[in-house]
Design an enzyme around this catalytic site. Structure first.
Site: not given
Length: 270
Positions: A2-3
DNA sequence: CGACACACCTGGATGC
DNA sequence: TGCATCCAGGTGTGTC
């Protein structure tokens, strides 16, 4: 995994179910993730009402009067909202059981994520040295330009440094540099002020658009309701080595830069 | 201070 | 089918 867009998607997915609810019970299925889970998660959090759910960089914060739970998804973590009491599956590490009968459940095969605690009025050390939020007014090309002077490291590594700007990880660094026409291996200190202005704009645009698509699902990212992200279809360079550039047709190249696989179009990026 | 290598951990894809 | 190898969205730590 996840960014910023995936964490933001997660935040928006859980907030309506978590804000205003009391954490009745915390179920910890292991003592540590990346770091030991502090005692306060077991002793201070239960019984507290979550006032707000916030995001800072790639961290989620559940704010209560007693303090804030600090959640990070690491590389492979995800949060799901489920009915409380469902049997745990592999890598389901903790549940925050809510007074609504729902539970916020964290799954993370690689266990690079964390669950920490921040006392009221304090800033956790992990949040102390973070750069500006890319979608805030404090972030612009001049900031990037000023911070990059004298830096010899690749501009892509510079962008992924969370002290430069938060939330930009391996996918969106490659994508934003493509959009701005900047070669990822160029020394950060050699990029002009004007090109940083363009880059800052593209970072914002790419992140905003990815959020609107629910993030990027490459392998396993799912929003809290189980929906995948749809930004993968919009990727111009990430994961496309050897394929033709969608803009100019040149073969997309890839190479490890700063220990991370990096993708770019030799035709579009200088 | 900056740059870089390495560490943490599991699972999926690939190749023989 | 089985096994070895490589790769993966993050980031703190240690070294130079």
């Amino acid at each position: 995994m996840p960014e910023l867009p995936e964490v933001e998607t997660t935040k928006r997915g859980i907030a309506p179910y978590v804000e205003g609810r009391v954490v009745e019970r915390v179920i910890l299925r292991r003592k540590n993730l990346r770091w030991p889970i502090p005692r306060a998660i077991r002793t201070a959090l239960p019984g507290q009402r979550v006032e707000t759910v916030a995001r800072r960089a790639k961290y989620l914060l559940l704010h209560t009067q007693a303090g804030s739970a600090l959640l990070h998804l690491g590389m492979s973590g995800s949060l799901r909202l489920l009915d409380a009491g469902l049997p745990a599956r592999a890598h389901d590490h903790y549940d925050l059981v809510l007074d609504s009968g729902k539970a916020l459940r964290f799954n993370d095969p690689r266990r690079f994520g964390c669950l920490l605690w921040q006392k009221p009025g304090e800033t956790h050390p992990l949040l102390r040295d973070l750069g500006p939020e890319p979608l805030s007014a404090q972030f612009d090309g001049d900031w990037l330009w000023a911070r990059s002077r004298g830096r010899s490291a690749a501009v892509k590594s510079f962008l992924m440094d969370q002290g430069t700007v938060v939330g930009v990880g391996n996918i969106y660094a490659s994508e934003a540099l493509f959009a701005a026409g900047i070669h990822p291996k160029r020394a950060a200190g050699s990029v002009s002020r004007a090109r940083y202005a363009r880059l800052a704009g593209e970072i914002r645009r790419v992140l905003r658009y990815a959020i609107s698509r629910g993030g990027t699902t490459l392998r396993d990212f799912l929003a809290p309701d189980g929906a995948p992200g749809y930004f993968e279809q919009e990727l111009f360079v990430y994961g496309r080595a050897g394929e033709p550039c969608k803009v100019c047709g040149t073969k997309i190249r890839s190479e490890v830069v700063g220990q991370r696989m990096t993708y770019w179009c030799p035709g579009c990026q200088r």
